[in-house]
Scaffold this motif. Structure first.
Motif, short mmCIF file in Angstrom:
data_model
loop_
_atom_site.label_atom_id
_atom_site.label_comp_id
_atom_site.label_asym_id
_atom_site.label_seq_id
_atom_site.Cartn_x
_atom_site.Cartn_y
_atom_site.Cartn_z
N UNK A 125 11.74 -3.24 -4.32
CA UNK A 125 12.78 -4.11 -3.76
C UNK A 125 12.26 -4.79 -2.50
N UNK A 126 11.68 -4.00 -1.62
CA UNK A 126 11.17 -4.54 -0.36
C UNK A 126 10.02 -5.53 -0.60
N UNK A 127 9.15 -5.17 -1.53
CA UNK A 127 7.99 -6.04 -1.82
C UNK A 127 8.45 -7.38 -2.38
N UNK A 128 9.44 -7.34 -3.25
CA UNK A 128 9.96 -8.57 -3.87
C UNK A 128 10.56 -9.47 -2.79
N UNK B 166 6.42 13.43 -3.09
CA UNK B 166 6.08 14.85 -3.12
C UNK B 166 7.13 15.66 -2.35
N UNK B 167 7.56 15.15 -1.20
CA UNK B 167 8.51 15.88 -0.36
C UNK B 167 9.86 16.08 -1.03
N UNK B 168 10.43 15.02 -1.58
CA UNK B 168 11.74 15.13 -2.25
C UNK B 168 11.63 15.97 -3.52
N UNK B 169 10.51 15.79 -4.24
CA UNK B 169 10.29 16.58 -5.45
C UNK B 169 10.23 18.06 -5.09
N UNK B 170 9.52 18.38 -4.02
CA UNK B 170 9.37 19.77 -3.61
C UNK B 170 10.74 20.36 -3.20
N UNK B 171 11.50 19.57 -2.44
CA UNK B 171 12.80 20.07 -1.98
C UNK B 171 13.79 20.28 -3.12
N UNK C 52 0.85 -1.20 0.00
CA UNK C 52 0.00 0.00 0.00
C UNK C 52 0.89 1.25 0.00
N UNK C 53 1.01 1.85 -1.18
CA UNK C 53 1.86 3.03 -1.31
C UNK C 53 1.03 4.28 -1.02
N UNK C 54 0.91 4.56 0.27
CA UNK C 54 0.19 5.75 0.71
C UNK C 54 1.19 6.86 0.96
N UNK C 55 0.98 7.62 2.01
CA UNK C 55 1.94 8.67 2.38
C UNK C 55 3.27 7.98 2.69
N UNK D 42 9.24 4.08 5.24
CA UNK D 42 8.81 5.49 5.24
C UNK D 42 8.88 6.10 3.85
N UNK D 43 9.45 5.36 2.92
CA UNK D 43 9.49 5.85 1.53
C UNK D 43 8.13 5.56 0.88
N UNK D 44 7.42 6.61 0.50
CA UNK D 44 6.09 6.43 -0.08
C UNK D 44 5.69 7.66 -0.88
N UNK D 45 4.38 7.87 -1.01
CA UNK D 45 3.88 9.02 -1.78
C UNK D 45 4.28 10.34 -1.16
#
Ligand SMILES: Nc1ncnc2c1ncn2[C@@H]1O[C@H](COP(=O)(O)OP(=O)(O)OP(=O)(O)O)[C@@H](O)[C@H]1O
Ligand SMILES: [Mg+2]
Length: 278
Positions: free
Chosen positions: A212-215, A131-136, A102-105, A124-127
């Motif tokens: 990677x984690x899901x696999x 947005x956060x890294x893109x904004x920064x 579940x790729x939420x926040x 903690x890597x998610x949506x």
């Protein structure tokens, strides 16, 4: 019949699921930092008598509801599983064991085994990170603008690939795999990169970490299918492509559900209606 609605109040978005007069499922979302819009929506629909509620911000929604309604709280992971199982049937999928990512926040990963499930991991890597890294890095905060620009970007000038390290040599793993996300920046710092490329690389990082984690968790639990859900995938073909390509490369089967952001809200809705029927 009692009018019911399912609400999944997440870290970023609050999702609503209800049936219209024709018995069709209607899905909507509102920003969770403006929960008043959700409670206004409910006030404007006095016919709603039962509310199925889930998500990390469920308690906040409950406090904001002025009129007393019948509220059925359901734990987020239970709601998500119920919703996913319903959506799988709708789409004619037959399998019963799967990883659900579940790729939420942030990202939460579950192992579904029939009607049971376990939370097997997360990151903690998610949506929110997208947005956060893109904004920064680019100053763009708007999700739609980020994903629109990201789809035109290239990653090869920023990411370091395995073949970039093993120059001219045989590579121990596929040479086109990412050796280091953003890795070229530490080697050649002088270049300026177009915004589209930076955004595509942020998207690549988020997609690859999640996959990677899901696999690994699919391998640990010996399942073939990985169902990717969460609003982060919404209208985001580029992210889905990163996820799908890597999942397939690792010999697992990626599944994307239509309305992938709404599993929790659908589950919260079904939780009431199924209880009513039984
Ligand atoms: N209209 C939108 N506004 C904001 N973010 C959006 C929008 N559409 C898609 N997104 C993306 O979806 C992500 C939120 O996904 P989702 O709604 O599944 O999470 P959530 O349920 O709010 O969070 P969590 O489950 O972690 O509490 C955002 O971080 C962003 O990347
Ligand atoms: Mg959520």
């Amino acid at each position: 019949m009692t009018k019911a609605i399912g609400i999944d109040a997440g870290g970023t978005l609050t999702k609503l699921a209800y049936e219209n007069e024709f018995g069709e499922l209607v899905l909507e979302h509102f920003p969770s930092n403006h929960l008043q819009a959700v409670t206004d929506w409910i006030s404007n629909h006095p016919e709603i008598e039962e509310i199925g509620l889930t998500g990390g911000r469920a308690e906040q929604v409950k406090h904001l509801l002025k009129e007393v309604k019948s509220i059925h709280y359901i734990v987020e992971f239970e709601a998500t599983l119920k919703g996913v199982r319903y959506q799988l049937i709708q789409h004619g999928h037959q399998f019963d064991r799967s990883i659900i990512t579940n790729v939420g926040t942030g990202t939460s990963i579950h192992f579904m085994d029939g009607e049971t499930h376990n939370r097997v991991g997360g990151t903690g890597i998610g949506g929110g990170t997208l947005v956060g890294l893109a904004a920064l890095t680019t100053g763009i905060y708007d999700y739609h603008e980020i994903i629109k620009k990201a789809q035109y970007g290239e990653r090869q000038e920023i990411d370091l690939l395995v073949q970039d390290i093993y120059q001219g040599m045989d590579t121990p793993i596929a040479g086109t795999l990412t050796a280091s996300n953003f890795g070229k920046m530490g080697i050649d710092e002088t270049k300026n990169h177009p915004i589209e490329n930076i955004l595509a690389t942020v998207q690549g990082l988020v997609g690859e970490v999640i996959t990677t984690l899901s696999i690994q968790l699919a391998e640990q639990n010996q399942v073939e299918h990985i169902i990717y859900i969460g609003t982060t995938l919404n209208e985001n073909e580029a992210l889905k492509k990163v996820i799908a390509n890597y999942t397939i490369l690792k010999k697992k089967t990626p599944i994307f559900l239509e309305d992938h952001g709404f599993s929790g809200a659908i589950g919260a809705f079904l939780n009431i209606t199924v209880n009513q029927k039984s």
